[in-house]
Design a protein around this motif. Structure first.
Motif, PDB file in Angstrom:
ATOM      1  N   VAL A 187       2.452  20.244  85.709  1.00 22.23           N
ATOM      2  CA  VAL A 187       2.605  21.362  84.718  1.00 22.23           C
ATOM      3  C   VAL A 187       4.062  21.201  84.061  1.00 22.23           C
ATOM      4  N   ARG A 188       4.925  20.662  84.641  1.00 27.63           N
ATOM      5  CA  ARG A 188       6.241  20.233  83.904  1.00 27.63           C
ATOM      6  C   ARG A 188       5.845  19.387  82.949  1.00 27.63           C
ATOM      7  N   ALA A 189       4.904  18.677  82.584  1.00 27.17           N
ATOM      8  CA  ALA A 189       4.682  18.017  81.352  1.00 27.17           C
ATOM      9  C   ALA A 189       4.071  18.801  80.270  1.00 27.17           C
ATOM     10  N   ASN A 190       4.067  20.209  80.664  1.00 27.69           N
ATOM     11  CA  ASN A 190       3.501  20.960  79.605  1.00 27.69           C
ATOM     12  C   ASN A 190       4.318  20.806  78.112  1.00 27.69           C
ATOM     13  N   THR A 191       3.496  20.873  77.098  1.00 25.47           N
ATOM     14  CA  THR A 191       4.018  20.758  75.890  1.00 25.47           C
ATOM     15  C   THR A 191       4.052  22.021  75.039  1.00 25.47           C
ATOM     16  N   THR A 192       3.237  23.168  75.295  1.00 25.26           N
ATOM     17  CA  THR A 192       3.247  24.484  74.756  1.00 25.26           C
ATOM     18  C   THR A 192       4.657  24.960  74.865  1.00 25.26           C
ATOM     19  N   THR A 193       5.135  25.469  73.399  1.00 24.43           N
ATOM     20  CA  THR A 193       6.358  25.897  73.205  1.00 24.43           C
ATOM     21  C   THR A 193       6.485  27.584  73.221  1.00 24.43           C
ATOM     22  N   ALA A 194       7.667  28.074  73.576  1.00 19.67           N
ATOM     23  CA  ALA A 194       7.867  29.567  73.555  1.00 19.67           C
ATOM     24  C   ALA A 194       9.034  29.837  72.724  1.00 19.67           C
ATOM     25  N   GLU A 195       9.053  30.490  71.505  1.00 17.25           N
ATOM     26  CA  GLU A 195      10.019  30.712  70.716  1.00 17.25           C
ATOM     27  C   GLU A 195      10.603  31.971  70.840  1.00 17.25           C
ATOM     28  N   PRO A 196      12.010  32.457  71.462  1.00 21.43           N
ATOM     29  CA  PRO A 196      12.410  33.574  71.382  1.00 21.43           C
ATOM     30  C   PRO A 196      12.484  34.408  70.057  1.00 21.43           C
ATOM     31  N   LEU A 197      11.957  35.566  70.041  1.00 21.12           N
ATOM     32  CA  LEU A 197      12.053  36.257  68.869  1.00 21.12           C
ATOM     33  C   LEU A 197      12.818  37.557  69.049  1.00 21.12           C
ATOM     34  N   ALA A 198      13.186  38.095  67.963  1.00 19.53           N
ATOM     35  CA  ALA A 198      14.450  39.189  67.830  1.00 19.53           C
ATOM     36  C   ALA A 198      14.083  40.222  68.798  1.00 19.53           C
ATOM     37  N   ASP A 199      12.881  40.543  68.889  1.00 17.90           N
ATOM     38  CA  ASP A 199      12.533  41.838  69.539  1.00 17.90           C
ATOM     39  C   ASP A 199      12.403  41.540  71.207  1.00 17.90           C
ATOM     40  N   GLY A 200      12.682  40.368  71.599  1.00 17.13           N
ATOM     41  CA  GLY A 200      12.740  40.216  73.061  1.00 17.13           C
ATOM     42  C   GLY A 200      11.604  39.417  73.328  1.00 17.13           C
ATOM     43  N   THR A 201      10.581  39.544  72.779  1.00 17.07           N
ATOM     44  CA  THR A 201       9.255  38.601  72.789  1.00 17.07           C
ATOM     45  C   THR A 201       9.375  37.114  72.761  1.00 17.07           C
ATOM     46  N   TYR A 202       8.473  36.493  72.839  1.00 17.03           N
ATOM     47  CA  TYR A 202       8.447  35.157  72.577  1.00 17.03           C
ATOM     48  C   TYR A 202       6.982  34.761  71.613  1.00 17.03           C
ATOM     49  N   ALA A 203       7.263  33.773  70.901  1.00 18.78           N
ATOM     50  CA  ALA A 203       5.885  33.293  70.094  1.00 18.78           C
ATOM     51  C   ALA A 203       5.743  31.945  70.714  1.00 18.78           C
ATOM     52  N   LEU A 204       4.381  31.902  71.228  1.00 14.98           N
ATOM     53  CA  LEU A 204       3.997  30.803  72.009  1.00 14.98           C
ATOM     54  C   LEU A 204       2.944  29.908  71.195  1.00 14.98           C
ATOM     55  N   THR A 205       3.105  28.754  70.937  1.00 15.92           N
ATOM     56  CA  THR A 205       2.445  27.525  70.174  1.00 15.92           C
ATOM     57  C   THR A 205       2.041  26.574  71.256  1.00 15.92           C
ATOM     58  N   GLY A 206       0.786  25.978  71.172  1.00 17.45           N
ATOM     59  CA  GLY A 206       0.307  24.838  72.156  1.00 17.45           C
ATOM     60  C   GLY A 206      -1.272  24.995  72.517  1.00 17.45           C
ATOM     61  N   HIS A 207      -1.647  24.268  73.297  1.00 19.64           N
ATOM     62  CA  HIS A 207      -2.782  24.279  74.005  1.00 19.64           C
ATOM     63  C   HIS A 207      -2.686  24.344  75.496  1.00 19.64           C
ATOM     64  N   LYS A 208      -4.073  24.953  75.968  1.00 15.75           N
ATOM     65  CA  LYS A 208      -4.156  24.837  77.440  1.00 15.75           C
ATOM     66  C   LYS A 208      -5.609  24.126  77.414  1.00 15.75           C
ATOM     67  N   TRP A 209      -5.906  23.291  78.332  1.00 20.30           N
ATOM     68  CA  TRP A 209      -6.946  22.563  78.794  1.00 20.30           C
ATOM     69  C   TRP A 209      -7.980  23.518  79.679  1.00 20.30           C
ATOM     70  N   PHE A 210      -7.290  24.204  80.657  1.00 21.78           N
ATOM     71  CA  PHE A 210      -8.082  25.045  81.403  1.00 21.78           C
ATOM     72  C   PHE A 210      -7.517  26.493  81.492  1.00 21.78           C
ATOM     73  N   ASN A 211      -8.096  27.268  80.824  1.00 27.49           N
ATOM     74  CA  ASN A 211      -7.959  28.619  80.725  1.00 27.49           C
ATOM     75  C   ASN A 211      -8.834  29.574  81.775  1.00 27.49           C
ATOM     76  N   SER A 212      -8.384  30.019  82.764  1.00 26.15           N
ATOM     77  CA  SER A 212      -9.250  30.493  83.883  1.00 26.15           C
ATOM     78  C   SER A 212      -9.466  31.816  83.181  1.00 26.15           C
ATOM     79  N   ALA A 213     -10.887  32.301  82.841  1.00 27.78           N
ATOM     80  CA  ALA A 213     -11.518  33.737  82.639  1.00 27.78           C
ATOM     81  C   ALA A 213     -10.782  34.188  81.152  1.00 27.78           C
ATOM     82  N   PRO A 214     -11.117  33.521  80.229  1.00 21.82           N
ATOM     83  CA  PRO A 214     -10.457  33.824  78.790  1.00 21.82           C
ATOM     84  C   PRO A 214     -11.133  34.981  78.260  1.00 21.82           C
ATOM     85  N   MET A 215     -11.945  35.791  78.721  1.00 20.41           N
ATOM     86  CA  MET A 215     -12.301  37.009  78.311  1.00 20.41           C
ATOM     87  C   MET A 215     -11.518  38.287  78.875  1.00 20.41           C
TER      88      MET A 215
END
Length: 542
Positions: A187-215
């Motif tokens: 997982v340390r090879a992950n490329t999904t990025t998290a950009e800090p936003l002004a309100d304290g949240t983050y904007a995530l951009t990237g992909h996941k090969w396995f998302n468990s239970a996407p519903m």
């Protein structure tokens, strides 16, 4: 007369799945017998024709992805058969998803493990979102403010399916997204990025090969923040009612686990909240991983129990060569061997759940034991499940190979837990890390095993050999699987020697640790009381 039906086995329905001596005795040992009443009710439902039909329908009607509505709007919704929702509603109502976190009473995690074990025997696939939700709370507590906001909904016993803001729901479920197409377990090879936003949240951009239970309603996600790999909480629906920018690309077409949705997803500046500290994502999410690894062991143990009960039920009602199958000595050997393996898996999963209870209460020796024993059991119990399922299926002969028997479903499901949350090599290497970096973990492990010292000569010899196998650090990584196997076996043997009837314990020690051990089931040595062992599985024989 060609259509007369005789010598066929009656349906395996109308019984109490919780009527499992090893399970009930384990609850009493762990001070969780307060849960026996609810467990019996759940077990009776699990063995009913109605629940078994839910399991069949959920498996036969896999989820369907709807990326867009009829007008072209992106919706990213997953549709399920009504039977799936029936299974989920029962699981949530009985607290399989979060009860120990809501009421921390003695034996809470053991009671939950027992219920998960029983209900998983109806249909295993729906256990994924239940397990993810259970495990998510452990990680979420790294951020008390987020935990205070989300825990009440995660712990709710109301199953409330559908994509709506959390504020509009009676209960929510959690999923997880760690691995990516280029990394897998790394997982340390992950490329999904998290950009800090002004309100304290983050904007995530990237992909996941396995998302468990996407519903699910919310997810724990790993992504690269400025400070390094970090853990984030990502809701599907934002507080204003808009869908978060999480796109479901496709559902995985899996070998088994057909009723459950697993997906590839992409994030396009999806809004998420930091859990824990930046750069400590693995450390933050590892407790969630450990909780799901516990469920891997429970799930494999549940599959073994299901295989045993189906095989013994068939053998008790099917006649071959002039007498019931169960009266043939070689079939007894096979059934007894399967029963021994099943009880060993049940014993170790209950002990791990008990260690979890104690570790959360701050008992350091139990925490150390859990760290090592969980990795060893995750490796070995999950590794044994496919062979056990195959042998159980074979006991039914050609009938077992037919879908109507439900044994093919059990067989297809059996490899999953060995892969989920770290395949065999990952689990074995994790075990090595636990004992090399923290020697106290190994002391706690052998402190547990040595409680059976002197009770069985095969066990005593195997414990000495296991300790000696750790003496050559230069080849330790190469031998990691052997080490994991031997540690798991001596732990199982010690538990059986201390708590199970002598025929079970003696058969396990002689066949798994003795000099005549064999690779195939059905090779218990002469002199084993196979009749007493099979009766332990719930089948009375003359």
């Amino acid at each position: 007369m060609t259509h007369d039906v005789f010598n066929q086995v009656p349906p395996h329905a109308g019984h109490d799945v919780s009527a499992d001596p090893a399970l009930v005795e384990g609850l009493r040992r762990a001070s969780a017998d307060w849960a026996l009443g609810e467990l019996r009710g759940l077990g009776t439902l699990a063995g009913s024709p109605r629940a078994q039909e839910w399991g069949r329908l959920a498996n036969d009607n896999p989820p369907v992805l709807r990326t867009h509505d009829p007008y072209g709007h992106r919706v990213d919704e997953v549709e399920f058969h009504p039977a799936w929702h029936d299974l989920m509603a029962v699981a949530v109502e009985h607290g399989l998803h979060a009860a120990p976190w809501a009421a921390a009473r003695p034996g809470a995690h053991v009671a939950r493990a027992a219920k998960f074990y029983v209900w998983s025997q109806v249909e295993a696939g729906h256990g994924c979102p239940i397990s993810m939700t259970y495990a998510s709370v452990a990680a979420l507590r790294h951020s008390p403010a987020l935990a205070a906001e989300w825990e009440p909904l995660l712990e709710s016993r109301s199953y409330d399916f559908g994509l709506r803001p959390a504020s509009a729901k009676r209960g929510v479920l959690a999923g997880m997204a760690m691995t990516e197409k280029q990394g897998g377990s790394d997982v340390r090879a992950n490329t999904t990025t998290a950009e800090p936003l002004a309100d304290g949240t983050y904007a995530l951009t990237g992909h996941k090969w396995f998302n468990s239970a996407p519903m699910c309603d919310v997810f724990l996600v790993l992504a690269q923040a400025p400070g390094g790999l970090s853990c984030f909480l990502l809701p599907r629906v934002l507080p204003d009612g808009t869908r978060n920018a999480m796109r479901i690309m496709r559902l995985k077409d899996k070998l088994g686990n057909r009723s459950n949705a697993s997906a590839e997803v992409e994030y396009d500046r999806a809004i998420a909240h930091l859990v824990g500290e930046e750069g400590r994502g693995v450390r933050t999410i590892i407790e969630m991983v450990n909780m799901t690894r516990l469920d891997c062991v429970i799930g494999s143990a549940a599959g073994m129990r299901l295989g045993v009960t189906r095989a013994t039920h068939h053998a008790a009602h099917r006649t071959a060569f002039g007498r019931p199958l169960i009266d043939h000595p070689l079939m007894r050997n096979v059934l007894a061997d399967l029963t021994v393996e099943s009880e060993a898996a049940t014993a170790v999963m209950l002990r791990l759940a008990e260690a979890t209870d104690n570790a959360i209460r701050g008992v350091t020796t139990e925490s150390a034991l859990r760290r090592t024993a969980l990795a060893a059991a995750k490796y070995w119990v999950c590794k044994r499940a496919p062979a056990h399922a195959a042998e159980s299926l074979e006991c039914l002969g050609g009938n077992g190979y037919v879908e109507e028997s439900q044994m093919p479903r059990l067989f297809r499901e059996s490899p999953l837990n060995g892969i989920w949350e770290g395949s065999g090599n990952v689990a074995a290497l994790d075990l090595l890390r636990s004992i090399v970096k923290e020697p106290d973990n190994l002391d706690a492990f052998f402190g547990e095993v040595d409680q059976a010292k002197g009770a069985d000569v095969h066990l005593d010899t195997a414990v000495r050999e296991a300790k000696d196998s750790l003496a050559d650090p230069a080849t330790l990584e190469y031998r990691a699987r052997h080490v994991a196997e031997r540690l798991a076996l001596v732990l199982q043997a010690s538990l059986l020697v201390r708590y199970s009837p002598a025929p079970i314990a003696d058969a396990f020690c002689a066949s798994r640790l003795g000099p005549g051990r064999s690779l195939a089931y059905g090779n218990l040595p002469s002199g084993v009381d196979s009749g007493a062992i099979i009766e332990r599985a719930g089948v009375k024989i003359a």
